[in-house]
Structures are given as C-alpha cells and as structure tokens.
Design an enzyme around this catalytic site. Structure first.
Site: not given
Length: 251
Positions: A148, A161
C-alpha cells in the site's frame, strides 16, 4: 474490461488470495478472461466468491474457488497444497488477502495489532513459504505481494496497517534476492486510493479533498492494479520492485 478470447487455456496456474472482493476480484476476473487457470481464495465472503464464479461462467469462463483463512498457518498450507495437488504446480501467487482499520494509535489494542499482522503479513508468509517449495522445485515462479502507499509513506490513524504493509515491502525485497537464483521473481504493488469497499467509509467530501492532492486528480480503480499484475506475469526480468499505482499522490 478484457474482451472474450478464444478458448486456449494458458498453461499457467495463478492463485489469488482474498480474491472475492475489491482488487482481488478484479484480478481474478481480468486474468480468467485471459484464459489463465485461476484459483480464487476467500474466507468469509462466500457469496461474493460465488458471484465472481457465476459472472465468469455466464460469459464462458471458469475459476476455481477455495475457502481458507490464510491468516492461519494450517489453512494457508491446505490452500497451497490443494492448488498443487489439483494442477501439479503453482506458477503465480498473488498475496492480496488483507484487512484495514482506522484507529488512533493509543487506542489500538493487542488484539487489533495481532489481527492486522496475521491477516496482512503472516498470511503472506504462510502462503509464500509453502508455495515457494514448489516454485523452487520447478525452477520458476512469480510472487506478487499487495502492499500500500501507506507501507511507503505511513498513514495517520493506520499505524498497525502501515506497519504490516511496510513489512511486506521488506519481505518482498529480501525474498527476491534469495529466490532470484531459482528463477523466481518477487514483487510488490503499492496502490494509492482505489475505488473499493475498503474505502467506503470515506465521505464524498473526503474523496474530493484527496483528489485535489493527487496530480492526476482522480481516484484509481481495480483494473489499474489488474493490468499491472498482467504485465508482471508476462515479464521475465523485473524482481524486488515495489510498483506504486497512485496517480502521483506522494511524489
């Protein structure tokens, strides 16, 4: 979308974890329409997985679906062994399964942290370790890890995350060096904001504000990611790379 092609099945077996929704579902459908042998892994989203299967079947394509919680070692191993037993090999492993959560750092619980690591990082470790044995034996293979933009830049309110996605980048680069001599390529894709359910909690105002920060002034879509996956499958010389698909968001 990819147009329907002749029914010449490509002799390449591809496994997509977390393939029932969002980016994973797009990858599954995109590659299935190119006549690859695709295995869709899902955990809780059986209805979505069946929808993908049925939608492909309606237009003359097939996909193999298999339920497994890849955050658990035993189930991840069973998934890989299922693919190898059925098809004799695994050519491409796309580690797409994962979760997200927005939360203040000081409010992240031990359970939140462990769940994030299990689903986003450990799942990749379990699946890759098992698949790599077959790839090393066959002296060929491709592993694609879905990271990401937050794994590169860090995301406020998403420390756990971001940490897991950053871990995937280190995992990718180290493994690419180790498996390169076995003709196995390992790469990561780091999407920016993509129009999927993962971002459904963002308001229209939030999305407009984000668009203003992106040089291309638009949100990405799942097909952008699927096209990159297709290119990596067709390539034979790129490894250890983190490919950012974000419209220039963090230049």
């Amino acid at each position: 979308m990819v147009e329907k092609q002749e029914k010449n099945i490509v002799d390449k077996v591809i496994l997509v974890t977390g393939g029932s929704r969002g980016i994973g579902a797009e990858i599954v459908q995109f590659l299935s329409k190119l006549n690859y042998r695709v295995v869709l892994n899902y955990n809780k989203s059986e209805v979505c997985a069946k929808n993908v299967e049925n939608n492909l079947k309606k237009i003359g394509y097939t996909v193999d679906i298999f339920k497994a919680d890849v955050s658990k070692k035993e189930e991840a191993v069973n998934l890989i062994q299922y693919v190898i037993k059925k098809y004799g090999k695994i050519d491409v492993l796309i580690n797409n399964a994962g979760i997200s959560q927005t939360k203040l750092f000081t409010e992240i619980t031990d359970e939140d942290w462990q769940k994030m690591m299990d689903n986003n990082l450990n799942s990749t470790f379990y699946c890759t370790r098992e698949a790599a044995k077959n790839m090393i034996h066959n002296k060929q293979g491709l592993i694609i890890n879905m990271s990401s933009i937050w794994g590169i830049t860090g995301g406020s309110l998403e420390v756990h995350y971001s940490t897991a996605k950053a871990g995937l980048i280190g995992f990718t680069k180290a493994l690419a060096k180790e498996l390169g001599p076995s003709n196995i390529r390992v790469n990561a894709i780091a999407p920016g904001i993509i129009n999927t359910d993962m971002n459904k909690e963002l308001s229209d105002i939030d999305l407009e504000n984000i668009k203003r920060e992106i040089p291309l002034e638009k949100i990405g879509n799942s097909e952008n990611i699927a096209k990159c996956v297709k290119w990596l499958i067709e390539d034979d010389y790129v490894t250890g790379e983190v490919i950012s698909i974000n419209g220039g968001w963090y230049m």
